[in-house]
Motif scaffolding. Structure first.
Motif, PDB file in Angstrom:
ATOM      1  N   ALA A 168      71.691  86.078  45.128  1.00 37.38           N
ATOM      2  CA  ALA A 168      71.718  85.318  43.298  1.00 37.38           C
ATOM      3  C   ALA A 168      72.648  86.345  42.941  1.00 37.38           C
ATOM      4  CB  ALA A 168      71.441  84.465  42.788  1.00 37.38           C
ATOM      5  N   ALA A 169      71.868  87.693  42.909  1.00 36.19           N
ATOM      6  CA  ALA A 169      72.605  88.847  42.207  1.00 36.19           C
ATOM      7  C   ALA A 169      73.969  89.513  42.241  1.00 36.19           C
ATOM      8  CB  ALA A 169      71.629  89.390  41.514  1.00 36.19           C
ATOM      9  N   PHE A 170      74.094  89.242  43.143  1.00 36.47           N
ATOM     10  CA  PHE A 170      75.412  89.394  44.040  1.00 36.47           C
ATOM     11  C   PHE A 170      76.581  88.444  44.820  1.00 36.47           C
ATOM     12  CE2 PHE A 170      72.072  91.688  45.760  1.00 36.47           C
ATOM     13  CZ  PHE A 170      71.875  92.914  45.352  1.00 36.47           C
ATOM     14  N   GLY A 171      75.916  87.300  43.865  1.00 38.74           N
ATOM     15  CA  GLY A 171      77.276  86.237  44.111  1.00 38.74           C
ATOM     16  C   GLY A 171      77.433  86.036  45.259  1.00 38.74           C
ATOM     17  N   GLY A 172      76.138  85.780  46.612  1.00 41.42           N
ATOM     18  CA  GLY A 172      76.202  85.335  47.968  1.00 41.42           C
ATOM     19  C   GLY A 172      75.953  83.488  48.422  1.00 41.42           C
ATOM     20  N   GLU A 173      77.140  83.481  49.435  1.00 41.39           N
ATOM     21  CA  GLU A 173      77.361  82.646  49.480  1.00 41.39           C
ATOM     22  C   GLU A 173      76.026  82.381  50.601  1.00 41.39           C
ATOM     23  OE1 GLU A 173      78.881  79.824  48.100  1.00 41.39           O
ATOM     24  OE2 GLU A 173      79.648  81.309  46.430  1.00 41.39           O
ATOM     25  N   VAL A 174      75.769  81.141  50.352  1.00 36.22           N
ATOM     26  CA  VAL A 174      74.097  80.295  51.537  1.00 36.22           C
ATOM     27  C   VAL A 174      74.982  78.781  52.176  1.00 36.22           C
ATOM     28  CG1 VAL A 174      71.679  80.007  51.599  1.00 36.22           C
ATOM     29  CG2 VAL A 174      72.776  81.447  49.793  1.00 36.22           C
ATOM     30  N   TYR A 175      74.507  79.251  53.525  1.00 30.76           N
ATOM     31  CA  TYR A 175      75.241  78.279  54.440  1.00 30.76           C
ATOM     32  C   TYR A 175      74.179  78.209  55.305  1.00 30.76           C
ATOM     33  CZ  TYR A 175      79.843  80.470  52.738  1.00 30.76           C
ATOM     34  OH  TYR A 175      80.396  80.612  52.323  1.00 30.76           O
ATOM     35  N   CYS A 176      73.362  76.809  55.745  1.00 27.41           N
ATOM     36  CA  CYS A 176      72.657  76.365  56.421  1.00 27.41           C
ATOM     37  C   CYS A 176      73.351  75.657  57.266  1.00 27.41           C
ATOM     38  CB  CYS A 176      71.920  74.988  55.465  1.00 27.41           C
ATOM     39  SG  CYS A 176      69.712  75.279  56.685  1.00 27.41           S
ATOM     40  N   GLY A 177      72.927  76.366  59.107  1.00 32.61           N
ATOM     41  CA  GLY A 177      72.872  75.469  59.963  1.00 32.61           C
ATOM     42  C   GLY A 177      73.350  76.509  61.492  1.00 32.61           C
TER      43      GLY A 177
END
Length: 301
Positions: A168-177
């Motif tokens: 989150a601190a780095f603006g990361g996008e998270v994807y589940c799959g």
């Protein structure tokens, strides 16, 4: 959280209470020595380090005794205290989530070495961390690559709950799959670098792993198929669709498997190198996408 405020190992997570009921904080006092001895008897190689971490995580002796009993029973230290050290950072982990290994720090080092000196111009470096687990590799890379665009993916929703906090601190996008499946098609052909610490333990070898791994970590985070390379094959086959021109793919492997993984990447259009670290007991196979390796994007003719 600002990047500069990211908690480093050695910095307290919170202020600890002092007083008659507080747990000991010194591994050289009588209680600390007893704790170290108990951990050593249980087979903990880094007993003094573990004792210090447990004492720092507990407010009372009762709490400390409870954690010690769980650790002696084989529960991973990181699951007990809620964080794992990785590249000098505290990564949030939870019970049942794969704990990042120190050898994977070599994957971070190799990626940074491969990226050093590459001219990005005005473009923003775009990074995908596959099989991210708690997001440790992606977060560590993003911290060293200010302004990069970070994307992480994993099949385990519990691991991704931790990853979301760590990136989150780095603006990361998270994807589940499964591997690339959840990554938006609009990102095809755009990643400058893909890193993957995919499971690479042969199915038949899982039974011989340390108990704290085979009992307390998900099989999906360990099992690499019959020869341990099933996911390496899939990643190598699909990565050219997602990489930009001259893009990089870096995969962690075992020393024994690395040459085979290198052949797999080469067959899918990568120029390949294998690097090893004695210090970290890590092995990384790095591939640079060759010009003739472009594949047809999904949805195009």
């Amino acid at each position: 959280m600002e990047q500069g405020a990211w908690p480093l190992i050695g910095e307290p997570i919170e202020e600890r209470c002092a007083g008659p009921s507080a747990a000991p904080t010194n591994t050289t006092d009588w209680a600390g020595r007893d704790l170290v001895a108990a951990l050593r008897a249980a087979g903990c190689v880094y007993a003094e380090d573990e004792a210090a971490i447990l004492m720092g995580a507990c407010r009372t002796r009762v709490e400390l005794d409870g954690m010690l009993a769980q650790r002696v029973a084989g529960i991973p230290l990181e699951h007990l205290v809620g964080w794992a050290e990785f590249c000098g950072l505290r990564m949030v982990v939870a019970p049942g989530v794969f704990v990042p290994r120190r050898r994977s720090e070599f994957l971070v080092r190799r990626a940074l070495t491969e990226l050093a000196g590459r001219p990005w111009g005005e473009s923003r470096l775009k990074l995908l961390d596959l099989c991210t687990g708690c997001g440790a590799v992606g977060a560590a890379l993003a911290r060293s690559l200010p302004g990069c665009e970070l994307h992480v993916a994993d099949v385990d929703p519990e691991a991704l709950a931790c990853a979301g906090k760590n990136v989150a601190a780095f603006g990361g996008e998270v994807y589940c799959g499964d591997l690339f499946d959840p990554v938006p098609d609009s990102l095809q052909g755009s990643f400058d670098v893909i890193v993957a610490n995919a499971p690479y333990v042969p199915t038949g070898s899982i039974a011989f792993m340390p108990r704290e791994a085979r009992v307390y970590e998900p099989k999906a985070a360990l099992d690499g198929g019959a020869d341990g390379l099933a996911l390496h094959r899939r990643i190598a086959a699909e990565a050219p669709t997602w990489l930009s021109k001259d893009g990089l793919l870096l995969v962690e492997a075992s020393a024994r498997q690395a040459e085979t993984t290198a052949v797999i990447l080469a067959r899918h259009g990568f120029s390949v190198s294998v690097s090893r670290s004695q210090e970290l007991s890590g092995t990384v196979v790095a591939g640079r996408l060759l010009p003739a390796s472009g594949r047809t994007r999904k949805g195009s003719s």
